[in-house]
Design a protein around this motif. Structure first.
Motif, mmCIF file in Angstrom:
data_model
loop_
_atom_site.group_PDB
_atom_site.id
_atom_site.type_symbol
_atom_site.label_atom_id
_atom_site.label_comp_id
_atom_site.label_asym_id
_atom_site.label_seq_id
_atom_site.Cartn_x
_atom_site.Cartn_y
_atom_site.Cartn_z
ATOM 1 N N GLN A 84 60.910 55.577 41.883
ATOM 2 C CA GLN A 84 59.837 55.596 42.018
ATOM 3 C C GLN A 84 59.951 55.144 43.865
ATOM 4 O O GLN A 84 60.901 54.189 44.060
ATOM 5 N N PRO A 85 59.097 54.619 44.299
ATOM 6 C CA PRO A 85 58.864 54.590 45.847
ATOM 7 C C PRO A 85 59.662 52.385 45.635
ATOM 8 O O PRO A 85 59.074 52.127 44.770
ATOM 9 N N ALA A 144 58.433 49.679 37.973
ATOM 10 C CA ALA A 144 60.082 50.130 37.890
ATOM 11 C C ALA A 144 61.215 48.855 38.418
ATOM 12 O O ALA A 144 62.178 48.976 38.013
ATOM 13 N N SER A 145 61.080 48.157 39.976
ATOM 14 C CA SER A 145 60.897 46.839 39.642
ATOM 15 C C SER A 145 61.692 45.813 38.934
ATOM 16 O O SER A 145 62.709 46.143 38.620
ATOM 17 N N ASP A 165 50.136 53.671 42.403
ATOM 18 C CA ASP A 165 51.496 53.322 43.515
ATOM 19 C C ASP A 165 52.106 51.991 43.408
ATOM 20 O O ASP A 165 53.410 51.611 42.855
ATOM 21 N N VAL A 166 51.198 51.294 44.047
ATOM 22 C CA VAL A 166 52.065 50.127 43.521
ATOM 23 C C VAL A 166 52.284 49.328 42.356
ATOM 24 O O VAL A 166 53.099 48.595 42.438
ATOM 25 N N SER A 172 54.939 51.084 41.168
ATOM 26 C CA SER A 172 56.373 50.683 41.698
ATOM 27 C C SER A 172 57.096 49.010 41.064
ATOM 28 O O SER A 172 58.491 49.072 41.116
ATOM 29 N N ARG A 181 54.934 57.401 33.458
ATOM 30 C CA ARG A 181 53.935 57.215 34.775
ATOM 31 C C ARG A 181 52.389 56.924 34.032
ATOM 32 O O ARG A 181 51.683 56.486 34.059
#
Length: 193
Positions: free
Chosen positions: A192-193, A92-93, A85-86, A89, A55
């Motif tokens: 991650q969300p 992560a994607s 957060d966006v 994420s 992070r």
């Protein structure tokens, strides 16, 4: 996986091709972020060691990219915390290969407004524009119609390139096997969300 401050400095120096003679100045940039309390939760105070995670590595990496394209440290930090957060994420994607599902709608480009005239604008317009865009969004901007909904001038950061550069820095600066590094990154990304 955890990173020391020295490892973060080496990884990001590698990513940005910082000359050995300029590492002290580069360290000053990282220390400026620390004085701003960025990234949140990573500053333990003077004399105390910090263990950085993926992070913090990605957030500091993005802040440095924003500096490189013309933003100030304060503006970079103020904007990054709004969409942290966006952004994480999206990283992560990208790392998990989500772009292969539907590449036209996959958001992997970060658009950053570069205006240094912001303080001259109406107060309601002071927020810097930072958004994630898909390939389809990019095609509209680059089309012959020249859709300028994002108000030029701006810079684009391809998160696929960003992630690759960070990972290459990690590979070259740490002695851990690549397979272990990738495995640890993927474990982080799946959380991650």
């Amino acid at each position: 996986m955890e990173f020391t401050y020295a490892e973060i400095l080496d990884i990001l120096s590698t990513k940005h091709n910082v000359a050995s003679a300029k590492k002290v100045a580069f360290r000053g940039r990282l220390q400026h972020f620390q004085r701003l309390g960025f990234p949140a939760g990573a500053n333990t105070g003077k004399g105390k060691g910090v263990a950085y995670s993926w992070r913090e590595l990605f957030l500091i990496g993005l802040a440095l990219d924003c500096l490189e394209i013309g933003s100030t440290p304060d503006r970079s930090v103020n904007e990054i915390v709004k969409f942290e957060d966006v952004f994480l994420s999206a990283i992560a994607s990208v790392g998990l290969g989500a772009q292969e599902e539907d590449s036209r709608d996959f958001k992997c480009f970060l658009i950053v407004e570069l205006s240094n005239l912001m303080s001259l604008k109406e107060e309601a317009d002071w927020s810097q524009i930072v958004k994630l865009l898909s390939h389809q969004d990019m095609m509209q901007i680059l089309s012959s119609e020249g859709l300028d909904a994002h108000r030029s001038p701006y810079a684009l950061i391809d998160l696929r390139q960003f992630l690759a550069a960070i990972l290459n820095g990690v590979f070259s600066c740490l002695e851990s096997p690549k397979k272990m590094i990738i495995g640890d990154f993927k474990a982080w990304a799946m959380q991650q969300p």
